[in-house]
Design a protein around this motif. Structure first.
Motif, PDB file in Angstrom:
ATOM      1  N   ALA A 159      -8.170 -14.224 -56.450  1.00  0.00           N
ATOM      2  CA  ALA A 159      -8.579 -14.260 -57.804  1.00  0.00           C
ATOM      3  C   ALA A 159      -8.262 -15.641 -58.131  1.00  0.00           C
ATOM      4  N   ASP A 160      -8.839 -16.055 -59.602  1.00  0.00           N
ATOM      5  CA  ASP A 160      -8.970 -17.429 -59.743  1.00  0.00           C
ATOM      6  C   ASP A 160      -7.919 -18.214 -60.257  1.00  0.00           C
ATOM      7  N   ASN A 161      -6.596 -17.540 -60.508  1.00  0.00           N
ATOM      8  CA  ASN A 161      -5.925 -18.209 -61.211  1.00  0.00           C
ATOM      9  C   ASN A 161      -4.863 -19.454 -60.734  1.00  0.00           C
ATOM     10  N   ARG A 190     -12.299  -5.037 -54.565  1.00  0.00           N
ATOM     11  CA  ARG A 190     -12.907  -6.394 -54.105  1.00  0.00           C
ATOM     12  C   ARG A 190     -13.856  -6.741 -55.391  1.00  0.00           C
ATOM     13  N   GLU A 191     -14.594  -5.967 -56.199  1.00  0.00           N
ATOM     14  CA  GLU A 191     -15.310  -6.602 -57.126  1.00  0.00           C
ATOM     15  C   GLU A 191     -14.294  -6.784 -58.281  1.00  0.00           C
ATOM     16  N   GLY A 192     -13.638  -5.949 -58.544  1.00  0.00           N
ATOM     17  CA  GLY A 192     -12.559  -6.164 -59.757  1.00  0.00           C
ATOM     18  C   GLY A 192     -11.465  -7.580 -59.434  1.00  0.00           C
ATOM     19  N   ALA A 193     -11.128  -7.836 -58.239  1.00  0.00           N
ATOM     20  CA  ALA A 193     -10.221  -8.875 -57.873  1.00  0.00           C
ATOM     21  C   ALA A 193     -10.687 -10.021 -58.678  1.00  0.00           C
ATOM     22  N   HIS A 194     -12.085 -10.403 -58.785  1.00  0.00           N
ATOM     23  CA  HIS A 194     -12.357 -11.607 -59.271  1.00  0.00           C
ATOM     24  C   HIS A 194     -12.720 -11.536 -60.794  1.00  0.00           C
ATOM     25  N   ARG A 195     -12.619 -10.172 -61.163  1.00  0.00           N
ATOM     26  CA  ARG A 195     -13.239 -10.374 -62.778  1.00  0.00           C
ATOM     27  C   ARG A 195     -12.111 -10.001 -63.833  1.00  0.00           C
ATOM     28  N   GLY A 197      -8.154 -10.444 -65.077  1.00  0.00           N
ATOM     29  CA  GLY A 197      -7.054 -11.534 -65.023  1.00  0.00           C
ATOM     30  C   GLY A 197      -5.724 -10.876 -64.810  1.00  0.00           C
ATOM     31  N   SER A 198      -5.439  -9.734 -65.055  1.00  0.00           N
ATOM     32  CA  SER A 198      -4.143  -8.970 -64.857  1.00  0.00           C
ATOM     33  C   SER A 198      -4.292  -7.950 -63.999  1.00  0.00           C
ATOM     34  N   LEU A 199      -3.174  -7.639 -63.268  1.00  0.00           N
ATOM     35  CA  LEU A 199      -3.090  -6.581 -62.199  1.00  0.00           C
ATOM     36  C   LEU A 199      -3.363  -4.918 -63.017  1.00  0.00           C
ATOM     37  N   PRO A 200      -2.537  -4.794 -64.127  1.00  0.00           N
ATOM     38  CA  PRO A 200      -2.689  -3.597 -64.885  1.00  0.00           C
ATOM     39  C   PRO A 200      -4.573  -3.278 -65.211  1.00  0.00           C
ATOM     40  N   GLU A 201      -4.915  -4.437 -65.342  1.00  0.00           N
ATOM     41  CA  GLU A 201      -6.412  -4.288 -65.825  1.00  0.00           C
ATOM     42  C   GLU A 201      -7.402  -4.116 -64.602  1.00  0.00           C
ATOM     43  N   LEU A 202      -6.803  -4.644 -63.500  1.00  0.00           N
ATOM     44  CA  LEU A 202      -7.492  -4.222 -62.089  1.00  0.00           C
ATOM     45  C   LEU A 202      -7.373  -2.848 -61.726  1.00  0.00           C
ATOM     46  N   VAL A 203      -5.998  -2.434 -61.753  1.00  0.00           N
ATOM     47  CA  VAL A 203      -5.609  -1.014 -61.590  1.00  0.00           C
ATOM     48  C   VAL A 203      -6.491  -0.100 -62.371  1.00  0.00           C
ATOM     49  N   ILE A 229      -5.665   9.279 -54.423  1.00  0.00           N
ATOM     50  CA  ILE A 229      -5.534   8.198 -53.636  1.00  0.00           C
ATOM     51  C   ILE A 229      -4.164   7.132 -53.920  1.00  0.00           C
ATOM     52  N   THR A 230      -3.144   7.460 -53.075  1.00  0.00           N
ATOM     53  CA  THR A 230      -1.902   6.458 -53.378  1.00  0.00           C
ATOM     54  C   THR A 230      -2.394   5.199 -53.223  1.00  0.00           C
ATOM     55  N   ALA A 231      -1.629   4.122 -53.671  1.00  0.00           N
ATOM     56  CA  ALA A 231      -1.935   2.829 -53.465  1.00  0.00           C
ATOM     57  C   ALA A 231      -1.182   1.954 -54.188  1.00  0.00           C
ATOM     58  N   VAL A 232      -0.894   0.608 -53.347  1.00  0.00           N
ATOM     59  CA  VAL A 232      -0.005  -0.289 -53.916  1.00  0.00           C
ATOM     60  C   VAL A 232      -0.993  -1.798 -54.278  1.00  0.00           C
ATOM     61  N   MET A 233      -0.929  -2.223 -55.448  1.00  0.00           N
ATOM     62  CA  MET A 233      -1.466  -3.458 -55.517  1.00  0.00           C
ATOM     63  C   MET A 233      -0.606  -4.590 -55.993  1.00  0.00           C
ATOM     64  N   ILE A 234      -0.764  -5.722 -55.426  1.00  0.00           N
ATOM     65  CA  ILE A 234       0.305  -6.847 -55.575  1.00  0.00           C
ATOM     66  C   ILE A 234      -0.654  -8.060 -55.769  1.00  0.00           C
ATOM     67  N   ASP A 235       0.089  -8.879 -56.743  1.00  0.00           N
ATOM     68  CA  ASP A 235      -0.815 -10.087 -56.943  1.00  0.00           C
ATOM     69  C   ASP A 235       0.446 -11.169 -56.572  1.00  0.00           C
ATOM     70  N   ILE A 236       0.098 -12.167 -55.750  1.00  0.00           N
ATOM     71  CA  ILE A 236       1.084 -13.015 -55.297  1.00  0.00           C
ATOM     72  C   ILE A 236       0.344 -14.506 -55.619  1.00  0.00           C
ATOM     73  N   HIS A 237       1.143 -15.232 -56.528  1.00  0.00           N
ATOM     74  CA  HIS A 237       0.805 -16.441 -56.990  1.00  0.00           C
ATOM     75  C   HIS A 237       0.824 -17.495 -56.021  1.00  0.00           C
ATOM     76  N   ASP A 238      -0.257 -18.494 -55.929  1.00  0.00           N
ATOM     77  CA  ASP A 238       0.070 -19.659 -55.189  1.00  0.00           C
ATOM     78  C   ASP A 238       1.245 -20.373 -55.323  1.00  0.00           C
ATOM     79  N   HIS A 239       1.287 -20.848 -56.342  1.00  0.00           N
ATOM     80  CA  HIS A 239       2.438 -21.767 -56.826  1.00  0.00           C
ATOM     81  C   HIS A 239       3.840 -21.081 -57.324  1.00  0.00           C
ATOM     82  N   GLY A 240       5.135 -21.664 -56.886  1.00  0.00           N
ATOM     83  CA  GLY A 240       6.124 -20.975 -57.208  1.00  0.00           C
ATOM     84  C   GLY A 240       6.472 -19.831 -56.189  1.00  0.00           C
ATOM     85  N   THR A 241       7.161 -18.855 -56.517  1.00  0.00           N
ATOM     86  CA  THR A 241       7.342 -17.807 -55.889  1.00  0.00           C
ATOM     87  C   THR A 241       7.228 -16.433 -56.542  1.00  0.00           C
TER      88      THR A 241
END
Length: 382
Positions: A159-161, A190-195, A197-203, A229-241
Motif C-alpha cells: 500500500a502507499d502509506n 490485490r486491486e483493493g490493496a492499493h486503493r 487506506g484502511s484495513l476495514p475498507e479493504l475487507v 471464505i474464511t480469511a485474515v488480512m493484516i496491515d504491517i507498517h514499514d516504520h515502527g512496530t
C-alpha cells in the motif's frame, strides 16, 4: 524418440533376453512342444515402458525368431507355423498401435498439465522474498493429485502509506473446484490493496466483490451448500512496530518472539467472506506489535485439522514452540516435514503456510507456547 529411462531400458533388455531364451529352448526341446507363440510376450512387455518404434523393433525381432524356429522345425509350409507367424504379426501390430495411442495421449496430457500449471502459478503468484522491511516465505500443499493449488489462498501486496498488506484465506471445500472462489478473493485483494487506506475498507471491498461474483465462480453442481471464505488480512507498517489484523472467521496467526509463541486471538472477529446479506461487517481491527526479529506465522485450517493415522489433530502451536526459532525458510522446512510425518504423508485438505519476519534476525532459543484464550488479543510489547 527420447531414450527410455533406466527402468525402461531394463525391460527392453529383458524382452530381448526372452526372445533369445524362448528361441533356444524351443529349438532344444524339438517338435513335441511349441514355445514360439510365447514370443508375443516380448513386444507386449516392451510396450509397457517404451514407445511405438522400439516396440515395433522388438516385435520384428520376435517375428524373425519365430521364422527361424519355423524353418528349423519343418519349414514354412506347415499350417501350424504359418498360423503362428500370422498370429504373432497381428498381435505385435496391435501392441504397436496401443503404444502409439498411449504415446499420443501422454503428449496431450503433458500439454494440458503444462497449461494447468501455468494457470495455477498465474493465479497464486508467489509473494516476493523481500517486501519493504519484511522477509517472506510460504508453502502450499494441495491435497488433490496433479494440483499445485486448491481452495487455500495467500497474497502479499504493498500500500502507499507505506504499508505491507497480507492475506491468507480458505475457501469452504478443497481442491481444484475451489480455485474460482479463491481467484475472486485474491483478485479483489490485490486491486483493493492499493486503493483503500484502511484495513476495514479493504475487507469491505473484498466482501462486495465476493458477493457480486460468487454465484458465477462457485462450484454448485456437485456442492450445493453454502459457499464462503474464511480469511485474515493484516496491515504491517514499514516504520515502527505497529500492525493490525482483521480476522474473518479464520484460525488465529501465531506470533513468535524470542522464547515466546503467542496465539493472536481476535477481540473483534468478523464473519467469513461471502455471507453477504447475512453478515454485518466489522469496522474495527485488532492492533498488535511486530518488532525486529519477530516472525508471524499464518496458516489455513488444513494444517490444524490434519489428522494422524490414529485420528489426532496436528498440534501446530505446540510444534512451533518445540522448534528452534531461526528463519522463515527454516521454520517452513521443519513444519513441512513434521506435518507430513504426523499425517503419514497423506493430506485430506489443502494446507498453506505464510511466514513473515520483520528485518532479518536469527534466534537460536527454543520458544515456549503462550496461549491466550477468552477471545482477547494480548499485548505483545516488551
Amino acid at each position: 524418440m527420447a531414450p527410455p529411462p533406466r527402468a525402461g531400458r531394463g525391460v527392453v533388455v529383458l524382452a530381448l533376453a526372452l526372445i533369445v531364451a524362448i528361441t533356444v529352448t524351443d529349438l532344444g526341446i524339438g517338435t513335441s512342444v511349441h514355445l514360439g507363440p510365447l514370443l508375443v510376450i516380448a513386444p507386449a512387455l516392451t510396450a509397457s515402458f517404451a514407445g511405438p518404434r522400439l516396440t515395433a523393433l522388438v516385435g520384428a525381432l520376435a517375428q524373425a525368431a519365430l521364422l527361424i524356429i519355423s524353418v528349423l522345425h519343418g519349414g514354412l509350409t506347415t499350417t501350424n507355423h504359418v498360423a503362428q507367424l500370422i498370429a504373432l504379426a497381428v498381435l505385435s501390430a496391435l501392441v504397436v498401435f496401443t503404444a502409439c495411442v498411449r504415446e499420443r495421449r501422454a503428449r496431450e496430457l503433458s500439454r494440458v498439465r503444462s497449461v494447468a500449471e501455468t494457470a495455477q502459478r498465474t493465479l497464486l503468484r508467489p509473494p516476493p522474498r523481500r517486501i519493504g522491511p519484511l522477509r517472506v516465505a510460504w508453502l502450499y500443499l494441495a491435497a488433490e493429485d496433479e494440483a499445485q493449488i486448491g481452495g487455500d489462498l495467500l497474497a502479499v501486496a504493498r500500500a502507499d502509506n507505506p504499508t505491507t498488506r497480507v492475506l491468507i484465506g480458505d475457501v469452504r471445500g478443497h481442491g481444484l473446484a475451489s480455485i474460482g472462489e479463491a481467484s475472486v478473493v485474491m483478485g479483489a485483494f490485490r486491486e483493493g490493496a492499493h486503493r483503500y487506506g484502511s484495513l476495514p475498507e479493504l475487507v469491505s471491498a473484498v466482501e462486495e466483490s465476493v458477493c457480486r461474483n460468487l454465484d458465477e465462480v462457485a462450484e454448485t453442481t456437485h456442492d450445493a451448500g453454502e459457499h464462503f471464505i474464511t480469511a485474515v488480512m493484516i496491515d504491517i507498517h514499514d516504520h515502527g512496530t505497529q500492525a493490525e489484523m482483521l480476522n474473518c472467521g479464520h484460525p488465529p496467526p501465531l506470533l513468535i518472539r524470542g522464547e515466546r509463541v503467542t496465539v493472536l486471538n481476535s477481540r473483534r472477529p468478523a464473519p467469513p467472506l461471502g455471507l453477504c446479506a447475512l453478515c454485518v461487517r466489522n469496522d474495527r481491527t485488532d492492533p498488535f506489535t511486530l518488532e525486529a526479529g519477530d516472525m508471524l506465522l499464518l496458516y489455513t485450517d488444513g494444517v490444524v485439522e490434519a489428522r494422524s493415522p490414529t485420528g489426532a489433530f496436528y498440534p501446530l502451536a505446540e510444534r512451533v514452540a518445540s522448534f528452534p526459532a531461526s528463519s522463515p525458510d527454516a521454520l517452513l522446512h521443519r513444519l513441512h516435514r513434521d506435518l507430513l510425518e504426523h499425517t503419514g504423508e497423506q493430506l485430506t485438505d489443502d494446507a498453506a503456510f505464510l511466514v513473515i519476519e520483520r528485518t532479518p534476525s536469527r534466534h537460536l532459543h527454543r520458544p515456549h507456547l503462550m496461549s491466550h484464550g477468552g477471545g482477547s488479543l494480548p499485548s505483545t510489547t516488551g
